[in-house]
Write a protein that holds these residues in place. Structure first.
Motif, short mmCIF file in Angstrom:
data_model
loop_
_atom_site.label_atom_id
_atom_site.label_comp_id
_atom_site.label_asym_id
_atom_site.label_seq_id
_atom_site.Cartn_x
_atom_site.Cartn_y
_atom_site.Cartn_z
N GLU A 135 0.82 -1.22 0.00
CA GLU A 135 0.00 0.00 0.00
C GLU A 135 0.85 1.26 0.00
N ASP A 136 2.00 1.24 0.69
CA ASP A 136 2.85 2.43 0.71
C ASP A 136 3.32 2.79 -0.70
N MET A 137 3.70 1.78 -1.49
CA MET A 137 4.14 2.04 -2.87
C MET A 137 2.97 2.50 -3.73
N TRP A 138 1.79 1.91 -3.52
CA TRP A 138 0.63 2.39 -4.26
C TRP A 138 0.37 3.86 -3.98
N GLY B 154 4.74 -4.32 -10.39
CA GLY B 154 5.14 -5.18 -9.28
C GLY B 154 6.45 -4.71 -8.68
N MET B 155 7.00 -5.54 -7.82
CA MET B 155 8.30 -5.29 -7.21
C MET B 155 9.20 -6.46 -7.58
N VAL B 156 10.44 -6.16 -7.93
CA VAL B 156 11.41 -7.21 -8.22
C VAL B 156 12.71 -6.86 -7.50
N GLY B 157 13.12 -7.73 -6.59
CA GLY B 157 14.33 -7.47 -5.80
C GLY B 157 14.23 -6.17 -5.03
N GLY B 158 13.03 -5.81 -4.57
CA GLY B 158 12.84 -4.59 -3.80
C GLY B 158 12.70 -3.34 -4.64
N THR B 159 12.70 -3.48 -5.99
CA THR B 159 12.58 -2.34 -6.91
C THR B 159 11.24 -2.39 -7.64
N TYR B 160 10.63 -1.24 -7.81
CA TYR B 160 9.38 -1.15 -8.56
C TYR B 160 9.64 -1.43 -10.03
N PHE B 161 8.74 -2.21 -10.67
CA PHE B 161 8.87 -2.39 -12.11
C PHE B 161 7.51 -2.31 -12.80
N ASN C 289 0.27 9.46 -5.64
CA ASN C 289 0.64 10.85 -5.38
C ASN C 289 1.52 11.43 -6.48
N LYS C 290 2.26 10.58 -7.16
CA LYS C 290 3.08 11.04 -8.28
C LYS C 290 2.20 11.36 -9.49
N ARG C 291 1.17 10.57 -9.70
CA ARG C 291 0.33 10.73 -10.89
C ARG C 291 -0.81 11.73 -10.69
N ILE C 292 -1.25 11.90 -9.45
CA ILE C 292 -2.32 12.84 -9.12
C ILE C 292 -3.53 12.67 -10.05
N PRO C 293 -4.11 11.48 -10.13
CA PRO C 293 -5.26 11.29 -11.03
C PRO C 293 -6.54 11.91 -10.49
N GLU C 294 -7.53 11.99 -11.36
CA GLU C 294 -8.81 12.58 -11.01
C GLU C 294 -9.80 11.53 -10.49
N ILE C 295 -9.30 10.42 -10.01
CA ILE C 295 -10.14 9.42 -9.36
C ILE C 295 -9.57 9.18 -7.97
N SER C 296 -10.39 8.60 -7.09
CA SER C 296 -9.96 8.39 -5.71
C SER C 296 -8.85 7.34 -5.63
N PHE C 297 -8.14 7.34 -4.52
CA PHE C 297 -7.08 6.35 -4.31
C PHE C 297 -7.65 4.93 -4.39
N GLU C 298 -8.81 4.72 -3.78
CA GLU C 298 -9.42 3.38 -3.77
C GLU C 298 -9.77 2.92 -5.18
N GLU C 299 -10.32 3.82 -5.99
CA GLU C 299 -10.63 3.48 -7.38
C GLU C 299 -9.35 3.22 -8.18
N PHE C 300 -8.35 4.05 -7.96
CA PHE C 300 -7.08 3.91 -8.65
C PHE C 300 -6.47 2.53 -8.40
N VAL C 301 -6.41 2.13 -7.13
CA VAL C 301 -5.79 0.84 -6.79
C VAL C 301 -6.62 -0.32 -7.33
N LEU C 302 -7.95 -0.21 -7.27
CA LEU C 302 -8.81 -1.27 -7.80
C LEU C 302 -8.53 -1.51 -9.28
N HIS C 303 -8.44 -0.44 -10.06
CA HIS C 303 -8.13 -0.58 -11.49
C HIS C 303 -6.71 -1.11 -11.69
N GLU C 304 -5.75 -0.56 -10.94
CA GLU C 304 -4.35 -0.91 -11.15
C GLU C 304 -4.07 -2.38 -10.81
N LYS C 305 -4.65 -2.86 -9.73
CA LYS C 305 -4.39 -4.26 -9.35
C LYS C 305 -4.90 -5.22 -10.40
#
Length: 309
Positions: A166-169, A196-203, A174-190
């Protein structure tokens, strides 16, 4: 005419490094400046220090130094191109040196994806990555969907490739600042499954058209207003492309284009979407464009079908 696709990079004769921004280059290579030699820069390549330029800074630099190259993007004349960097080129060497790239490669290789259909872009492509750099992994054409499914299986198993917490989400949101709520954003993104994360790095798993999917350029339309519509998606084959393309069943609008990565893959074929953006007249048809600025306000795509589930 130079043959280059989005996610390729070019190096100009000034040693400026650009990210290719289009599939078609009628008057020079359509791209955006990313790295410039700078003695005080914090990245190194071939014995030179480089500085990374964000979008707005890059345009300021180009207006001051090559105003004749500035259009809606930066257009580098073909005779000023020294090198084209293709995402697939460094993969064999990176597999030996970078455990993160190797982990993604092994998952995709096991899924039957040929090595020449894989690549890396972003700072890793020219070799300008640092310890905080993300891994932008490219897969071409229909193999992208097979790759996305293979990554989903790998994340479910656990190990070197993991889901985003959740922290990375929150950071991405916050970087993208979309016009939808955080909950909607994560639902679509997942559901998209391309992060994902690979070796501790975002990809990111990025889609690029195969050569046989590149047919005709996207013509510039005339802005005729704004609109909010609801429509059923009839074709989402290029929904993860840049720009994303959603063909829809609507009385007035032929299709929706999204120029922001936030709404790539936002809906599936057969789903009801709500979209707000700028209406363009292109010949005999109208389309709705989302992402008309770097951080578009009052523009979005959401899958009402997904939200109702």
């Amino acid at each position: 005419m130079i043959k280059a696709r989005i996610r390729d990079f070019i190096i100009s004769k000034d040693d400026w490094i650009f990210a290719v921004a289009d599939y078609f280059h009628p008057e020079g290579v359509r791209c955006v400046l990313r790295y410039v030699p700078d003695e005080t820069g914090d990245r190194q390549l071939n014995g030179m220090n480089y500085r990374k330029y964000d979008f707005d800074v890059a345009f300021d630099f180009m207006r001051n130094n090559r105003p004749e190259w500035v259009q809606d993007v930066h257009v580098v004349p073909e005779d000023q191109v020294k090198v084209i960097l293709h995402p697939s080129d460094p993969i064999p060497e990176l597999i030996k040196k970078d455990g993160r790239v190797k982990a993604v490669y092994e998952v995709l290789h096991a899924a039957g994806i040929p090595i020449d259909k894989m690549g890396v872009t972003g700072s890793v492509l020219p070799g300008l990555q640092n310890d905080t750099s993300d891994v932008d992994f490219v897969v071409y054409g229909k193999d992208w969907f097979k790759a996305r499914d293979a990554i989903a299986v790998a994340k479910a198993k656990g190990g070197f490739i993991e889901d985003i917490d959740e922290d990375m989400w929150r950071r991405i949101y916050n970087k993208r600042i979309p016009e939808i709520s955080f909950e909607e954003f994560v639902l679509h993104e997942k559901r998209k499954g391309n992060r994902g994360m690979v070796g501790g790095t975002y990809f990111d798993l990025l889609f690029v058209r195969d050569w046989d999917q590149i047919s005709s350029p996207i013509s510039r339309g005339e802005d005729i207003g704004t609109a909010k519509i609801e429509a059923i998606v009839t074709d989402a084959e290029l929904a993860f492309d840049n720009p994303s393309i959603y063909k829809i069943d609507h009385d007035e609008i032929d299709h929706v284009l999204s120029y922001t990565h936030t709404y790539a893959g936002q809906a599936l074929k057969g789903e009801l979407i709500e979209a707000q953006g700028v209406v363009e007249q292109v010949g005999d048809i109208k389309r709705l464009v989302v992402g008309t600025s770097r951080e578009p306000k009052g523009e979005w795509i959401r899958s009402l079908t997904l939200l109702d589930q």
